[in-house]
Design an enzyme around this catalytic site. Sequence first.
Site, short mmCIF file in Angstrom:
data_model
loop_
_atom_site.label_atom_id
_atom_site.label_comp_id
_atom_site.label_asym_id
_atom_site.label_seq_id
_atom_site.Cartn_x
_atom_site.Cartn_y
_atom_site.Cartn_z
N GLY A 125 0.82 -1.21 0.00
CA GLY A 125 0.00 0.00 0.00
C GLY A 125 0.86 1.26 0.00
N ASN A 181 -7.33 4.24 9.31
CA ASN A 181 -6.85 2.97 9.85
C ASN A 181 -6.96 2.90 11.37
OD1 ASN A 181 -4.79 4.96 8.94
ND2 ASN A 181 -3.45 3.78 10.29
N GLN A 231 -7.74 0.44 3.81
CA GLN A 231 -8.57 -0.14 4.89
C GLN A 231 -9.98 -0.47 4.44
OE1 GLN A 231 -7.67 -1.34 7.68
NE2 GLN A 231 -5.61 -0.50 7.87
N SER A 289 -4.04 -2.89 -0.61
CA SER A 289 -2.91 -3.72 -0.17
C SER A 289 -3.40 -5.12 0.17
CB SER A 289 -2.27 -3.06 1.06
OG SER A 289 -1.22 -3.85 1.54
N HIS A 304 -2.39 -7.63 2.07
CA HIS A 304 -2.39 -8.25 3.40
C HIS A 304 -3.49 -7.74 4.32
CE1 HIS A 304 -0.21 -5.14 5.97
NE2 HIS A 304 0.03 -4.68 4.78
N THR A 357 10.57 -7.25 -11.98
CA THR A 357 9.98 -8.59 -12.13
C THR A 357 8.95 -8.81 -11.04
OG1 THR A 357 12.00 -9.38 -13.15
CG2 THR A 357 10.53 -11.06 -12.25
N CYS A 415 2.52 0.91 12.43
CA CYS A 415 3.72 1.64 12.05
C CYS A 415 4.18 2.59 13.15
CB CYS A 415 3.46 2.43 10.77
SG CYS A 415 2.66 1.44 9.53
C1 LIG Z 1 -4.69 3.52 5.42
C2 LIG Z 1 -3.41 2.82 5.11
N1 LIG Z 1 -2.67 3.22 4.08
C3 LIG Z 1 -1.53 2.63 3.74
C4 LIG Z 1 -1.03 1.58 4.48
C5 LIG Z 1 0.26 0.94 4.08
O1 LIG Z 1 0.03 -0.33 3.53
P1 LIG Z 1 1.24 -1.40 3.46
O2 LIG Z 1 1.40 -1.94 4.83
O3 LIG Z 1 0.77 -2.43 2.50
O4 LIG Z 1 2.43 -0.66 2.97
C6 LIG Z 1 -1.75 1.12 5.59
C7 LIG Z 1 -1.23 0.04 6.45
O5 LIG Z 1 -1.52 -0.03 7.62
C8 LIG Z 1 -2.98 1.76 5.91
O6 LIG Z 1 -3.71 1.36 6.94
#
Ligand SMILES: Cc1ncc(COP(=O)(O)O)c(C=O)c1O
Length: 407
Positions: A73, A152, A180, A200, A202, A238, A326
């Site tokens: 993401g 998030n 999200q 994203s 995951h 790749t 994060c």
């Molecule tokens: C709103 C939002 N944007 C971007 C990201 C980043 O995604 P990624 O972990 O795949 O880099 C997150 C991840 O927590 C998110 O919650």
Amino acid sequence: MGKEVYFDNNATTQVIPEVIEAMVPFLGKYYGNPSSIHRFGSQVSEKIDSARAQVASLIGAADPVEVIFTSCGTEGDNAAIRGMLEAHPEKRHIVTTQVEHPAVLGLCQILEKKGYRVTWLSVDQDGGLDLAELRAALSDDTAAVSIMHANNETGVIFPIEEIGEIVRGRGIPFHVDAVQTAGKIALDLKRMPVDLLTISGHKFHGPKGVGALYVRRGITFPPFMIGGHQEKNRRAGTENVAGIIGMGKAAELASARIGEYDTRVRALRDRLEKSLSATAGEIRINGQAQKRLPNTSNVSFRYLEGESILVLLDQQGICASTGSACTAGSSEPSHVLRAMKTPADWLQGAVRFSLSGLNTEEEVTYVNEKVPSIVKRLKGLSALGQLGNHQADTDRGVASATLGARE
Ligand SMILES: Cc1ncc(COP(=O)(O)O)c(C=O)c1O
């Protein structure tokens, strides 16, 4: 092993077995490079195209070619914003919000230092945006608007359709971070006034290290990664083949089960909140007055420290979060709750519970039983409820040190 309850699905989700099953052949038998002309290549590139169609279907893209696979993401957000700026180098203004994920926030801070003018839209105490502020911010110099779909940390959903009408009405490209929302609420880009959109894998039971950026047909998008001709020259490198196949499968499964979020998952989340409101002392649910993701609950426990609560929850096998993964490990209060002008006595004690379709009634019951005693124990340690603010700060340190020593 004792009981484990995973309520941290906004950080990441469990990769479901069918997804792993779909990926495995692409870690072994099908090892060809999708750019190769021979059969080893073409059998892989065909599968990548199927995954592209599955992802396009999840987000309601009109054409799978609008989907570009990325590594995550964060890459999608960075590529979208940098692409919009590069498409209009004469324009020097960006509009975003104060509550974005660091993938947007951090990049815009850097761009601001490099001379771009950034308008940071504020939010109210419930986490809502003022669309008049957005309208007033837009100008002929605006090159890019990037606004998240759902937050998030709090789950607050911004009115992306209305925002898109305003932004595109001014002829400005509009990027949405939907990391999200994809897989949790239905997206239909055929109808949404959005030019670029990030997701994203995951976050919806796919693997880590793979994401997608939607770029509407006709939007100028200078590539961010330069090199080979992959992804139709829009993202060199790749491909993460197994990851892409897994994300495609996860997208297909998420599309089939999306209705469950609005019914079963929402009911679980609501039951959690109702019970905590009745039994866990003084709490407030951040963003509750706004439209929210059905799986997310951001609860502030007055005078307590979120990290201390997390430690004790973890001892009971319950996994939650203080905010975004994060920022875990940093004792800075959440930038989202600060932007919402959350009063000091509620700011440190925020815990995010985020559920998924894999969670159960029994797990909610278990969490509802454990939280009140954890709160009672922490209140007993610090007696913060009865103390003034200065004393409260001192004692808060003592409470966390005591817990730290026990760890
Ligand atoms: C709103 C939002 N944007 C971007 C990201 C980043 O995604 P990624 O972990 O795949 O880099 C997150 C991840 O927590 C998110 O919650």
